[in-house]
Design a protein around this motif. Structure first.
Motif, PDB file in Angstrom:
ATOM      1  N   MET A   1       3.220   1.416  43.355  1.00  0.00           N
ATOM      2  CA  MET A   1       3.089   1.377  41.915  1.00  0.00           C
ATOM      3  C   MET A   1       4.449   1.086  41.310  1.00  0.00           C
ATOM      4  SD  MET A   1       2.005   4.405  39.236  1.00  0.00           S
ATOM      5  CE  MET A   1       3.397   5.436  39.603  1.00  0.00           C
ATOM      6  N   GLY A   2       4.499   0.092  40.439  1.00  0.00           N
ATOM      7  CA  GLY A   2       5.713  -0.182  39.701  1.00  0.00           C
ATOM      8  C   GLY A   2       5.814   0.751  38.516  1.00  0.00           C
ATOM      9  N   VAL A   3       6.987   1.341  38.318  1.00  0.00           N
ATOM     10  CA  VAL A   3       7.191   2.256  37.195  1.00  0.00           C
ATOM     11  C   VAL A   3       8.408   1.820  36.386  1.00  0.00           C
ATOM     12  CG1 VAL A   3       6.093   4.249  38.288  1.00  0.00           C
ATOM     13  CG2 VAL A   3       8.522   3.872  38.617  1.00  0.00           C
ATOM     14  N   VAL A   4       8.385   2.150  35.105  1.00  0.00           N
ATOM     15  CA  VAL A   4       9.497   1.890  34.207  1.00  0.00           C
ATOM     16  C   VAL A   4       9.763   3.154  33.397  1.00  0.00           C
ATOM     17  CG1 VAL A   4       9.078  -0.606  34.041  1.00  0.00           C
ATOM     18  CG2 VAL A   4       7.982   0.943  32.414  1.00  0.00           C
ATOM     19  N   PRO A   5      10.990   3.309  32.881  1.00  0.00           N
ATOM     20  CA  PRO A   5      11.288   4.495  32.073  1.00  0.00           C
ATOM     21  C   PRO A   5      10.338   4.592  30.877  1.00  0.00           C
ATOM     22  CG  PRO A   5      13.313   3.308  32.587  1.00  0.00           C
ATOM     23  CD  PRO A   5      12.165   2.434  33.026  1.00  0.00           C
ATOM     24  N   GLY A   6       9.849   5.777  30.634  1.00  0.00           N
ATOM     25  CA  GLY A   6       8.984   6.016  29.488  1.00  0.00           C
ATOM     26  C   GLY A   6       7.560   5.530  29.635  1.00  0.00           C
ATOM     27  N   GLN A   7       7.205   5.042  30.810  1.00  0.00           N
ATOM     28  CA  GLN A   7       5.849   4.533  31.030  1.00  0.00           C
ATOM     29  C   GLN A   7       4.848   5.676  30.881  1.00  0.00           C
ATOM     30  OE1 GLN A   7       5.011   3.306  35.097  1.00  0.00           O
ATOM     31  NE2 GLN A   7       3.986   1.501  34.300  1.00  0.00           N
ATOM     32  N   LEU A   9       1.979   8.203  31.566  1.00  0.00           N
ATOM     33  CA  LEU A   9       1.549   8.732  32.859  1.00  0.00           C
ATOM     34  C   LEU A   9       0.144   8.281  33.251  1.00  0.00           C
ATOM     35  CD1 LEU A   9       3.074  12.320  32.723  1.00  0.00           C
ATOM     36  CD2 LEU A   9       3.841  10.362  34.079  1.00  0.00           C
ATOM     37  N   ALA A  10      -0.562   7.627  32.339  1.00  0.00           N
ATOM     38  CA  ALA A  10      -1.894   7.113  32.667  1.00  0.00           C
ATOM     39  C   ALA A  10      -1.838   6.181  33.870  1.00  0.00           C
ATOM     40  CB  ALA A  10      -2.490   6.387  31.459  1.00  0.00           C
ATOM     41  N   VAL A  11      -0.763   5.416  33.983  1.00  0.00           N
ATOM     42  CA  VAL A  11      -0.625   4.491  35.114  1.00  0.00           C
ATOM     43  C   VAL A  11      -0.519   5.287  36.416  1.00  0.00           C
ATOM     44  CG1 VAL A  11       0.745   2.628  36.124  1.00  0.00           C
ATOM     45  CG2 VAL A  11       0.481   2.766  33.634  1.00  0.00           C
ATOM     46  N   ALA A  12       0.314   6.325  36.412  1.00  0.00           N
ATOM     47  CA  ALA A  12       0.480   7.171  37.600  1.00  0.00           C
ATOM     48  C   ALA A  12      -0.830   7.867  37.959  1.00  0.00           C
ATOM     49  CB  ALA A  12       1.594   8.189  37.390  1.00  0.00           C
ATOM     50  N   HIS A  13      -1.550   8.328  36.959  1.00  0.00           N
ATOM     51  CA  HIS A  13      -2.820   9.012  37.234  1.00  0.00           C
ATOM     52  C   HIS A  13      -3.838   8.057  37.858  1.00  0.00           C
ATOM     53  CE1 HIS A  13      -1.629  12.781  35.443  1.00  0.00           C
ATOM     54  NE2 HIS A  13      -1.282  12.165  34.328  1.00  0.00           N
ATOM     55  N   ARG A  14      -3.929   6.814  37.344  1.00  0.00           N
ATOM     56  CA  ARG A  14      -4.860   5.844  37.923  1.00  0.00           C
ATOM     57  C   ARG A  14      -4.443   5.486  39.343  1.00  0.00           C
ATOM     58  NH1 ARG A  14      -7.019   7.900  34.976  1.00  0.00           N
ATOM     59  NH2 ARG A  14      -7.781   7.362  32.924  1.00  0.00           N
ATOM     60  N   ALA A  15      -3.137   5.299  39.561  1.00  0.00           N
ATOM     61  CA  ALA A  15      -2.651   4.970  40.904  1.00  0.00           C
ATOM     62  C   ALA A  15      -2.911   6.129  41.858  1.00  0.00           C
ATOM     63  CB  ALA A  15      -1.162   4.636  40.858  1.00  0.00           C
ATOM     64  N   VAL A 107      -0.040  -1.530  42.016  1.00  0.00           N
ATOM     65  CA  VAL A 107      -0.479  -1.055  40.705  1.00  0.00           C
ATOM     66  C   VAL A 107       0.670  -1.199  39.717  1.00  0.00           C
ATOM     67  CG1 VAL A 107      -1.374   0.914  39.387  1.00  0.00           C
ATOM     68  CG2 VAL A 107      -2.044   0.606  41.791  1.00  0.00           C
ATOM     69  N   VAL A 108       0.384  -1.803  38.579  1.00  0.00           N
ATOM     70  CA  VAL A 108       1.355  -1.909  37.494  1.00  0.00           C
ATOM     71  C   VAL A 108       0.647  -1.598  36.185  1.00  0.00           C
ATOM     72  CG1 VAL A 108       2.874  -3.585  38.637  1.00  0.00           C
ATOM     73  CG2 VAL A 108       0.981  -4.400  37.232  1.00  0.00           C
ATOM     74  N   GLY A 109       1.419  -1.244  35.187  1.00  0.00           N
ATOM     75  CA  GLY A 109       0.873  -1.010  33.857  1.00  0.00           C
ATOM     76  C   GLY A 109       1.169  -2.190  32.961  1.00  0.00           C
ATOM     77  N   THR A 110       0.412  -2.304  31.880  1.00  0.00           N
ATOM     78  CA  THR A 110       0.726  -3.328  30.896  1.00  0.00           C
ATOM     79  C   THR A 110       1.897  -2.838  30.063  1.00  0.00           C
ATOM     80  OG1 THR A 110      -0.853  -2.383  29.330  1.00  0.00           O
ATOM     81  CG2 THR A 110      -1.638  -4.187  30.732  1.00  0.00           C
ATOM     82  N   ALA A 145      -3.273   2.045  26.303  1.00  0.00           N
ATOM     83  CA  ALA A 145      -3.968   2.050  25.020  1.00  0.00           C
ATOM     84  C   ALA A 145      -3.059   1.464  23.946  1.00  0.00           C
ATOM     85  CB  ALA A 145      -4.364   3.475  24.651  1.00  0.00           C
ATOM     86  N   PRO A 146      -3.573   0.538  23.153  1.00  0.00           N
ATOM     87  CA  PRO A 146      -2.744  -0.014  22.079  1.00  0.00           C
ATOM     88  C   PRO A 146      -2.471   1.063  21.036  1.00  0.00           C
ATOM     89  CG  PRO A 146      -4.996  -0.795  21.872  1.00  0.00           C
ATOM     90  CD  PRO A 146      -4.924  -0.015  23.160  1.00  0.00           C
ATOM     91  N   HIS A 147      -1.324   0.940  20.408  1.00  0.00           N
ATOM     92  CA  HIS A 147      -0.993   1.892  19.346  1.00  0.00           C
ATOM     93  C   HIS A 147      -1.913   1.624  18.166  1.00  0.00           C
ATOM     94  CE1 HIS A 147       2.555   3.547  21.176  1.00  0.00           C
ATOM     95  NE2 HIS A 147       2.922   2.334  21.522  1.00  0.00           N
ATOM     96  N   THR A 148      -2.526   2.690  17.664  1.00  0.00           N
ATOM     97  CA  THR A 148      -3.372   2.541  16.492  1.00  0.00           C
ATOM     98  C   THR A 148      -2.800   3.409  15.402  1.00  0.00           C
ATOM     99  OG1 THR A 148      -4.824   4.314  17.276  1.00  0.00           O
ATOM    100  CG2 THR A 148      -5.468   2.061  17.821  1.00  0.00           C
TER     101      THR A 148
END
Length: 156
Positions: A1-7, A9-15, A107-110, A145-148
C-alpha cells in the motif's frame, strides 16, 4: 500500500481488509519524492537528495509519523504489517517493491480534490495510472470521500 502524510486512514483500513481476506502481510510504503536511489561502486544502493542545497526535509520524522499513525490503525487488527520508506518516482518505487515482494495487489488512495491536487495531477499524473502502465499486478484505488460543504438551513 502506498501511503502519504495525512492520508485518510480509510485507505489503510481497506488495504487491511484485503490483506486479511487474502491472508497476506500488508506492506505499507512511503515514497520520498525529494530523493533518488543510486548504486554505489561497492554494490550498495543509497538514497541521495535531488537538491542537496534545498530545504532539509525531515524524512525520518515524516516516516516515523506515518508509521506511528498506521500503527494506531493497524495494530490489533490481526494482520501482519510492515512499513518501508522508498525513494524516487512513486509509481516506479511501488512497482519495484511489489515485484521484489511478489505482492498480490498494490493499493493506493486517490488524492484529495481541489485546485492544488488537480494542478499536481496535471504535472505529475496519477500514480495509479502510472502503476497500471508499468507493471502487471492489479492496482486497487481506494476513493477518498470528496469534501462536502454542509450548508445550514435557516428555520430548522
Amino acid at each position: 500500500m502506498g501511503v502519504v502524510p495525512g492520508q485518510p486512514l480509510a485507505v489503510a483500513h481497506r488495504a487491511a481488509d484485503l490483506a486479511h481476506s487474502l491472508n497476506v502481510k500488508l506492506i505499507c510504503a512511503y515514497v520520498d519524492v525529494t530523493s533518488y536511489l543510486s548504486e554505489e561502486s561497492d554494490g550498495r544502493v543509497e538514497a541521495h537528495p535531488i537538491d542537496p542545497d534545498g530545504i532539509d526535509d525531515d524524512i525520518e520524522g515524516i516516516s516515523a509519523g506515518i508509521k506511528e499513525r498506521l500503527g494506531e490503525a493497524l495494530d490489533g487488527s490481526g494482520i501482519r504489517w510492515s512499513f518501508a520508506t522508498l525513494a524516487g518516482d512513486p509509481a516506479r518505487a511501488l512497482g519495484q517493491l511489489a515485484e521484489s515482494t511478489d505482492a498480490s495487489v498494490i493499493v493506493v488512495g486517490t488524492r484529495e480534490r481541489g485546485f492544488g491536487a488537480r494542478f499536481e495531477e496535471l504535472l505529475v499524473g496519477s500514480i495509479a495510472v502510472h502503476l497500471t502502465h508499468r507493471q502487471h499486478r492489479p492496482v486497487l484505488v481506494v476513493p477518498l470521500a470528496p469534501h462536502t460543504r454542509h450548508h445550514r438551513q435557516e428555520g430548522h
